[in-house]
Design an enzyme around this catalytic site. Structure first.
Site, PDB file in Angstrom:
ATOM      1  N   GLU A  41       0.839  -1.198   0.000  1.00  0.00           N
ATOM      2  CA  GLU A  41       0.000   0.000   0.000  1.00  0.00           C
ATOM      3  C   GLU A  41       0.878   1.254   0.000  1.00  0.00           C
ATOM      4  O   GLU A  41       1.904   1.313   0.663  1.00  0.00           O
ATOM      5  CB  GLU A  41      -0.870  -0.010   1.261  1.00  0.00           C
ATOM      6  CG  GLU A  41      -1.752   1.209   1.439  1.00  0.00           C
ATOM      7  CD  GLU A  41      -2.492   1.202   2.774  1.00  0.00           C
ATOM      8  OE1 GLU A  41      -3.516   1.887   2.876  1.00  0.00           O
ATOM      9  OE2 GLU A  41      -2.029   0.513   3.713  1.00  0.00           O
ATOM     10  N   LYS A 107      -9.816   2.585  -1.913  1.00  0.00           N
ATOM     11  CA  LYS A 107      -9.969   1.998  -0.581  1.00  0.00           C
ATOM     12  C   LYS A 107     -11.296   2.419   0.049  1.00  0.00           C
ATOM     13  O   LYS A 107     -11.590   3.610   0.173  1.00  0.00           O
ATOM     14  CB  LYS A 107      -8.796   2.432   0.293  1.00  0.00           C
ATOM     15  CG  LYS A 107      -8.730   1.770   1.665  1.00  0.00           C
ATOM     16  CD  LYS A 107      -7.489   2.260   2.400  1.00  0.00           C
ATOM     17  CE  LYS A 107      -7.319   1.595   3.755  1.00  0.00           C
ATOM     18  NZ  LYS A 107      -6.096   2.105   4.445  1.00  0.00           N
ATOM     19  N   CYS A 141      -5.523  -2.888   2.798  1.00  0.00           N
ATOM     20  CA  CYS A 141      -5.208  -2.793   4.221  1.00  0.00           C
ATOM     21  C   CYS A 141      -6.421  -2.904   5.151  1.00  0.00           C
ATOM     22  O   CYS A 141      -6.923  -3.984   5.404  1.00  0.00           O
ATOM     23  CB  CYS A 141      -4.419  -1.514   4.467  1.00  0.00           C
ATOM     24  SG  CYS A 141      -3.444  -1.531   6.004  1.00  0.00           S
TER      25      CYS A 141
END
Length: 267
Positions: A41, A107, A141
């Site tokens: 990331e 995200k 994540c």
């Protein structure tokens, strides 16, 4: 078969030039050929909360670097970075193809504990890429903590045959060592509950906030068995996933067919 290389590496804090140079060198020295190479990331900056200074447009330096590297090495190059678009910032997963085309995933779950929700806009839809007949779900994540967002949905073909929505789930991360137990546990859980391969690629080393990252990058099979795990050290790992194994697991243990019916909607 699908061959994937994971790159677990330290990152230079908020230094794009140093990170791109370092990663270019790692790509140049890959010892095994791969079809997909996965970076952590925010691989060009580390997990920065300064997107106003460091985010780039989609025609910026880092996306162009990804395009060049993907074409040069004939790979799909994957990883996230800070992107600016229409005065908003996104933690965007880029899926770059060798022909210069790309897919993106923004995200969904921003890490409010670190203030990510104050600087970045949440994505509102999932992205499932396709390579050689494999369907690959792209996530970032903190998304790992929210199983509904990754939950396998059942597709129905025109002939009435039911099939799982995807085959591989990829998480790219800057996940701190202090919560590594959750990282390792949840990666295995996502593989078991979705009956898919799971790949988690995390960074190592301290970031600019003195937060240590232990890596713990992993590859997990559809039964939850760990095929690869590396902690604390920089590492490059290549593995070939077997579609036959995946299909055998799903055929012998068709648990995916018994899941609750639902649909994830945009919002």
């Amino acid at each position: 078969m699908l061959t994937i290389t994971t790159i677990q590496t330290n990152l230079h804090w908020e230094n794009k030039t140093a990170n791109l140079r370092m990663l270019e060198d790692k790509l140049r020295h890959l010892e095994q050929p791969a079809e997909i190479v996965v970076l952590p990331e925010m691989f060009s900056t580390g997990f920065t909360m300064r997107p106003s200074a460091l985010a780039e447009p989609m025609d910026g330096e880092t996306v162009n670097w990804m395009r060049e590297m993907s074409a040069r090495h004939k790979i799909v190059l994957a990883g996230s970075l800070a992107i600016k678009e229409e005065e908003r910032f996104y933690n965007r997963f880029i899926w770059m193809l060798p022909n210069g085309q790309y897919g993106t995933y923004d995200k969904r779950h921003r890490f409010a504990f670190a203030g990510e929700d104050q600087f970045y806009t949440a994505g509102n839809k999932r992205t499932i890429a396709s390579v050689k007949g494999w369907k690959i779900n792209l996530q970032v994540c903190y998304d790992l903590r929210f199983p509904v967002w990754a939950r396998q949905q059942v597709n129905t073909r025109e002939n009435g045959e039911a099939t799982p929505e995807y085959d591989v789930l990829i998480y790219v991360a800057n996940w701190p060592e202090r919560r590594s137990h959750a990282w390792k546990t949840l990666l295995c859980a996502r593989a078991i509950e979705n009956q898919c391969y799971v790949i988690g690629v995390n960074r190592v080393g301290k970031d600019g906030n003195e937060i240590y990252h232990s890596g713990n990058s992993m590859v997990i099979d559809p039964l939850g068995e760990v095929l690869y795990h590396m902690a604390d050290e920089e590492d490059i790992f290549t593995i070939t996933l077997q579609k036959e194994q995946l299909e055998n697991v799903r055929s012998k243990f068709p648990f995916w067919k018994d899941g609750d019916e639902f649909r994830i909607t945009e919002g």
